[in-house]
Design a protein around this motif. Structure first.
Motif, PDB file in Angstrom:
ATOM      1  N   GLU A   1      37.544  45.294  30.579  1.00 32.79           N
ATOM      2  CA  GLU A   1      38.360  44.414  31.413  1.00 32.79           C
ATOM      3  C   GLU A   1      37.517  43.251  31.906  1.00 32.79           C
ATOM      4  OE1 GLU A   1      40.987  44.625  35.563  1.00 32.79           O
ATOM      5  OE2 GLU A   1      40.194  46.460  34.648  1.00 32.79           O
ATOM      6  N   SER A   2      38.116  42.080  31.981  1.00 31.92           N
ATOM      7  CA  SER A   2      37.392  40.881  32.406  1.00 31.92           C
ATOM      8  C   SER A   2      38.295  40.035  33.289  1.00 31.92           C
ATOM      9  CB  SER A   2      36.952  40.055  31.194  1.00 31.92           C
ATOM     10  OG  SER A   2      38.086  39.518  30.525  1.00 31.92           O
ATOM     11  N   GLU A   3      37.706  39.027  33.902  1.00 29.81           N
ATOM     12  CA  GLU A   3      38.487  38.111  34.713  1.00 29.81           C
ATOM     13  C   GLU A   3      39.541  37.409  33.863  1.00 29.81           C
ATOM     14  OE1 GLU A   3      37.510  35.015  38.367  1.00 29.81           O
ATOM     15  OE2 GLU A   3      36.120  35.162  36.681  1.00 29.81           O
ATOM     16  N   SER A   4      39.186  37.112  32.612  1.00 32.02           N
ATOM     17  CA  SER A   4      40.132  36.433  31.724  1.00 32.02           C
ATOM     18  C   SER A   4      41.311  37.315  31.365  1.00 32.02           C
ATOM     19  CB  SER A   4      39.409  35.975  30.448  1.00 32.02           C
ATOM     20  OG  SER A   4      38.538  34.900  30.726  1.00 32.02           O
ATOM     21  N   SER A   5      41.047  38.575  31.041  1.00 28.39           N
ATOM     22  CA  SER A   5      42.159  39.458  30.687  1.00 28.39           C
ATOM     23  C   SER A   5      43.050  39.714  31.902  1.00 28.39           C
ATOM     24  CB  SER A   5      41.637  40.772  30.101  1.00 28.39           C
ATOM     25  OG  SER A   5      40.882  41.504  31.063  1.00 28.39           O
ATOM     26  N   ARG A   6      42.452  39.849  33.078  1.00 31.46           N
ATOM     27  CA  ARG A   6      43.255  40.029  34.284  1.00 31.46           C
ATOM     28  C   ARG A   6      44.106  38.796  34.562  1.00 31.46           C
ATOM     29  NH1 ARG A   6      38.441  42.392  36.220  1.00 31.46           N
ATOM     30  NH2 ARG A   6      37.883  40.448  37.281  1.00 31.46           N
ATOM     31  N   TRP A   7      43.559  37.614  34.264  1.00 25.65           N
ATOM     32  CA  TRP A   7      44.286  36.383  34.552  1.00 25.65           C
ATOM     33  C   TRP A   7      45.542  36.287  33.699  1.00 25.65           C
ATOM     34  CZ3 TRP A   7      43.000  33.390  38.604  1.00 25.65           C
ATOM     35  CH2 TRP A   7      43.748  32.224  38.775  1.00 25.65           C
ATOM     36  N   LEU A   8      45.456  36.698  32.444  1.00 24.75           N
ATOM     37  CA  LEU A   8      46.643  36.645  31.605  1.00 24.75           C
ATOM     38  C   LEU A   8      47.719  37.593  32.135  1.00 24.75           C
ATOM     39  CD1 LEU A   8      48.041  35.503  29.104  1.00 24.75           C
ATOM     40  CD2 LEU A   8      47.262  37.515  27.880  1.00 24.75           C
ATOM     41  N   VAL A   9      47.293  38.762  32.599  1.00 24.04           N
ATOM     42  CA  VAL A   9      48.265  39.695  33.178  1.00 24.04           C
ATOM     43  C   VAL A   9      48.898  39.074  34.418  1.00 24.04           C
ATOM     44  CG1 VAL A   9      48.557  41.952  34.259  1.00 24.04           C
ATOM     45  CG2 VAL A   9      47.126  41.718  32.220  1.00 24.04           C
ATOM     46  N   TYR A  10      48.112  38.375  35.244  1.00 24.81           N
ATOM     47  CA  TYR A  10      48.675  37.696  36.409  1.00 24.81           C
ATOM     48  C   TYR A  10      49.743  36.678  35.979  1.00 24.81           C
ATOM     49  CZ  TYR A  10      44.763  39.533  39.186  1.00 24.81           C
ATOM     50  OH  TYR A  10      43.854  40.356  39.811  1.00 24.81           O
ATOM     51  N   GLU A  11      49.485  35.969  34.904  1.00 26.99           N
ATOM     52  CA  GLU A  11      50.442  34.967  34.448  1.00 26.99           C
ATOM     53  C   GLU A  11      51.722  35.627  33.927  1.00 26.99           C
ATOM     54  OE1 GLU A  11      48.408  32.313  31.818  1.00 26.99           O
ATOM     55  OE2 GLU A  11      47.410  31.280  33.478  1.00 26.99           O
ATOM     56  N   LEU A  12      51.586  36.777  33.284  1.00 25.68           N
ATOM     57  CA  LEU A  12      52.778  37.520  32.898  1.00 25.68           C
ATOM     58  C   LEU A  12      53.542  38.004  34.130  1.00 25.68           C
ATOM     59  CD1 LEU A  12      51.404  39.629  29.915  1.00 25.68           C
ATOM     60  CD2 LEU A  12      53.088  37.785  29.778  1.00 25.68           C
ATOM     61  N   LEU A  13      52.812  38.320  35.188  1.00 24.27           N
ATOM     62  CA  LEU A  13      53.478  38.713  36.428  1.00 24.27           C
ATOM     63  C   LEU A  13      54.175  37.520  37.090  1.00 24.27           C
ATOM     64  CD1 LEU A  13      50.932  41.228  38.009  1.00 24.27           C
ATOM     65  CD2 LEU A  13      53.080  41.717  36.808  1.00 24.27           C
ATOM     66  N   TRP A  14      53.635  36.316  36.932  1.00 28.98           N
ATOM     67  CA  TRP A  14      54.337  35.114  37.395  1.00 28.98           C
ATOM     68  C   TRP A  14      55.668  34.993  36.655  1.00 28.98           C
ATOM     69  CZ3 TRP A  14      54.598  31.801  41.195  1.00 28.98           C
ATOM     70  CH2 TRP A  14      53.475  31.527  41.988  1.00 28.98           C
ATOM     71  N   ARG A  15      55.621  35.191  35.350  1.00 32.78           N
ATOM     72  CA  ARG A  15      56.861  35.143  34.559  1.00 32.78           C
ATOM     73  C   ARG A  15      57.848  36.191  35.065  1.00 32.78           C
ATOM     74  NH1 ARG A  15      58.928  37.936  30.302  1.00 32.78           N
ATOM     75  NH2 ARG A  15      60.240  36.779  28.822  1.00 32.78           N
ATOM     76  N   GLU A  16      57.331  37.378  35.332  1.00 33.21           N
ATOM     77  CA  GLU A  16      58.164  38.462  35.842  1.00 33.21           C
ATOM     78  C   GLU A  16      58.761  38.089  37.205  1.00 33.21           C
ATOM     79  OE1 GLU A  16      59.439  42.592  35.124  1.00 33.21           O
ATOM     80  OE2 GLU A  16      58.454  41.097  33.882  1.00 33.21           O
ATOM     81  N   PHE A  17      57.944  37.525  38.066  1.00 33.36           N
ATOM     82  CA  PHE A  17      58.397  37.123  39.398  1.00 33.36           C
ATOM     83  C   PHE A  17      59.533  36.118  39.309  1.00 33.36           C
ATOM     84  CE2 PHE A  17      57.755  33.957  42.898  1.00 33.36           C
ATOM     85  CZ  PHE A  17      58.222  34.745  43.939  1.00 33.36           C
ATOM     86  N   PHE A  18      59.370  35.107  38.454  1.00 33.57           N
ATOM     87  CA  PHE A  18      60.415  34.105  38.325  1.00 33.57           C
ATOM     88  C   PHE A  18      61.699  34.703  37.745  1.00 33.57           C
ATOM     89  CE2 PHE A  18      57.079  30.591  38.334  1.00 33.57           C
ATOM     90  CZ  PHE A  18      57.467  30.118  39.575  1.00 33.57           C
ATOM     91  N   HIS A  19      61.555  35.677  36.849  1.00 31.86           N
ATOM     92  CA  HIS A  19      62.744  36.343  36.307  1.00 31.86           C
ATOM     93  C   HIS A  19      63.565  36.981  37.426  1.00 31.86           C
ATOM     94  CE1 HIS A  19      65.114  38.881  33.477  1.00 31.86           C
ATOM     95  NE2 HIS A  19      65.109  39.707  34.505  1.00 31.86           N
ATOM     96  N   TRP A  20      62.903  37.755  38.278  1.00 38.18           N
ATOM     97  CA  TRP A  20      63.636  38.453  39.340  1.00 38.18           C
ATOM     98  C   TRP A  20      64.080  37.502  40.438  1.00 38.18           C
ATOM     99  CZ3 TRP A  20      65.501  42.678  37.654  1.00 38.18           C
ATOM    100  CH2 TRP A  20      64.806  43.441  36.705  1.00 38.18           C
ATOM    101  N   ARG A  21      63.304  36.422  40.670  1.00 41.63           N
ATOM    102  CA  ARG A  21      63.763  35.398  41.618  1.00 41.63           C
ATOM    103  C   ARG A  21      65.055  34.763  41.119  1.00 41.63           C
ATOM    104  NH1 ARG A  21      61.115  32.667  46.043  1.00 41.63           N
ATOM    105  NH2 ARG A  21      62.957  31.351  45.838  1.00 41.63           N
ATOM    106  N   ALA A  22      65.124  34.475  39.810  1.00 46.45           N
ATOM    107  CA  ALA A  22      66.337  33.872  39.255  1.00 46.45           C
ATOM    108  C   ALA A  22      67.518  34.816  39.376  1.00 46.45           C
ATOM    109  CB  ALA A  22      66.116  33.481  37.800  1.00 46.45           C
ATOM    110  N   ARG A  23      67.259  36.121  39.180  1.00 49.91           N
ATOM    111  CA  ARG A  23      68.333  37.102  39.321  1.00 49.91           C
ATOM    112  C   ARG A  23      68.835  37.136  40.767  1.00 49.91           C
ATOM    113  NH1 ARG A  23      68.058  41.644  35.764  1.00 49.91           N
ATOM    114  NH2 ARG A  23      69.605  42.619  37.137  1.00 49.91           N
ATOM    115  N   ARG A  24      67.903  37.040  41.711  1.00 49.02           N
ATOM    116  CA  ARG A  24      68.285  37.110  43.119  1.00 49.02           C
ATOM    117  C   ARG A  24      68.872  35.798  43.623  1.00 49.02           C
ATOM    118  NH1 ARG A  24      64.231  36.996  48.095  1.00 49.02           N
ATOM    119  NH2 ARG A  24      64.572  34.802  47.586  1.00 49.02           N
ATOM    120  N   ASP A  25      68.237  34.681  43.259  1.00 49.06           N
ATOM    121  CA  ASP A  25      68.663  33.384  43.797  1.00 49.06           C
ATOM    122  C   ASP A  25      69.969  32.889  43.184  1.00 49.06           C
ATOM    123  OD1 ASP A  25      66.388  33.511  45.292  1.00 49.06           O
ATOM    124  OD2 ASP A  25      65.338  31.886  44.249  1.00 49.06           O
ATOM    125  N   ASP A  26      70.255  33.279  41.949  1.00 46.28           N
ATOM    126  CA  ASP A  26      71.522  32.969  41.292  1.00 46.28           C
ATOM    127  C   ASP A  26      71.751  31.456  41.268  1.00 46.28           C
ATOM    128  OD1 ASP A  26      73.691  34.343  39.960  1.00 46.28           O
ATOM    129  OD2 ASP A  26      74.993  33.695  41.583  1.00 46.28           O
TER     130      ASP A  26
END
Length: 432
Positions: free
Chosen positions: A256-281
């Motif tokens: 595990e590295s800072e770079s691999s963790r960063w990509l996972v964080y960016e996927l979590l940003w994508r995930e966050f926006f998905h659920w925000r869109a579901r909630r915010d409508d």
């Protein structure tokens, strides 16, 4: 009994739970509806590169299906009309599809369900977690990313599902030729649509690019430092779980590295926006977002047109917009810079910029696109209430030698600095 599976943002065979759920039907009709324009269709529609990438992805999916004895039916028109007609023609007993975020997408599902004489089965979309996985109700979704990340980071991500080994045959039907791409991929970003191309890029990048991703992720040109996986994720040619699995496989060998963790964080940003869109409508498209606090803005058609074509007084912004028009892509850093310019320097309503990106981006995703624009405008998830980038500082930091700006012809004839209203009357100095 015949069943119909309606592809949406899941143009793949691997890790497609919706498709797998209908593989026991006999026969099985597979269909896709070419996206219709949104209500502001004069501005959106689809640009040439976005159309190309989608057409290539459909052709690629069709080829994969053909290897398993199946075909893909691509239709124009409203899905609620087309699917109801297909059910009557084939006497199908069930229609399945996967869920996509977004107000218009939700209402489309409602219209389809109301029009069908049979049940509509909606399967989970292209996310890391299902709604039942989340440790909170959707109504209690954190407003900002960091508390969301802290709550979900330790959740297990399910293993990607294998592609089906076989598929039921299609019913007797007259299949039309698939749409063809009207333009070619730009030589500056020669990526092709389809799951096999996405899988190749994922393998190549995790082997050669992931180790240094933290340092290279802000590169402005595609393929130089960015993973450039977003186009395949947006259309579902790749699943988010497949990308996490590839990162985990890399970490088992390289650690595990800072770079691999960063990509996972960016996927979590994508995930966050998905659920925000579901909630915010519908609030995802409102000028004030879910907060309802709109910032002062205007619409000067000349300033907006100059921004769209890359003819402003900001060379780096011009280069970024010209890159977008030719390739259909812009780096995440570039999008922040271009959005800040439109919102803060030109004072234009952020929704015009979001709609222009929707038209051209080959990785257009309703949740991420509109969520990020709201973030910059200060009406979304940004805890600071918006981001105003110093454009000269951004140019020095990310294009210090000017190579990117020169490559894309960012230095343009200077435009008048004075501001005028819609009737061409000069604005008072305090407003200009």
């Amino acid at each position: 009994m015949t069943e119909i599976y309606w592809f949406q943002q899941d143009l793949r065979l691997r890790d497609n739970p919706g498709l797998l759920a209908h593989c026991r039907a006999e026969p099985l009709l597979l269909v896709y509806f070419w996206p219709a324009n949104r209500p502001w269709c004069n501005l959106t529609g689809m640009g040439g590169q976005r159309q190309r990438f989608l057409a290539e992805s459909l052709q690629s999916l069709h080829a994969e299906l053909a290897a398993l004895g199946q075909k893909l039916l691509v239709l124009q028109g409203p899905p609620e009309v087309g699917l109801a007609a297909l059910v009557r023609q084939t006497r199908a007993s069930l229609v399945g599809t996967s869920r996509s975020p977004g107000y218009y997408e939700r209402h489309c599902l409602r219209r389809v369900a109301a029009a069908l004489p049979v049940a509509l089965k909606v399967h989970p979309g292209n996310t890391l977690f299902t709604r039942h996985d989340l440790p909170f109700e959707l109504e209690q979704l954190p407003v900002q990313f960091t508390p969301f990340k802290d709550k979900v980071l330790g959740l297990p991500v399910a293993e990607p599902l294998p592609a089906p080994a076989r598929l039921p045959a299609p019913p007797p039907f007259e299949f039309q030729p698939l749409p063809a791409a009207a333009v070619r991929a730009s030589a500056a970003l020669p990526i092709r649509g389809g799951a096999p191309a996405g899988q190749r890029r994922l393998r190549q990048w995790t082997q050669a690019g992931l180790a240094d991703y933290k340092q290279t992720r802000n590169c402005l040109d595609g393929l130089d430092g960015s993973s450039t996986l977003s186009p395949w994720l947006a259309l579902g040619c790749l699943s988010a779980r497949e990308v996490v699995a590839a990162v985990q496989a890399h970490e088992q060998v390289q650690g595990e590295s800072e770079s691999s963790r960063w990509l996972v964080y960016e996927l979590l940003w994508r995930e966050f926006f998905h659920w925000r869109a579901r909630r915010d409508d519908i609030s995802l498209f409102r000028v004030g977002g879910a907060k309802g606090k709109a910032r002062l803005s205007t619409f000067d058609p000349r300033n907006f047109a100059r921004w769209c074509q890359g003819d402003t007084n900001f060379p780096l912004v011009n280069a970024l917009m010209r890159q977008l028009l030719e390739t259909g892509w812009m780096s995440n850093r570039g999008r922040q810079i271009a959005a800040s310019c439109l919102v803060n320097e030109l004072g234009v309503d952020w929704r015009y910029g979001a709609a222009f990106f929707e038209k051209h981006l080959i990785d257009y995703d309703v949740a991420s696109n509109y969520g990020n624009w709201q973030y910059i405008a200060g009406v979304g998830a940004d805890p600071r209430g918006g981001r105003h980038f110093n454009l000269e500082k951004q140019a020095q930091q990310f294009d210090g030698d000017g190579q990117f700006t020169r490559k894309w012809g960012g230095v343009r004839p200077r435009q008048p600095d004075f501001a005028v209203d819609a009737a061409d009357w000069p604005l008072p100095p305090e407003m200009s």
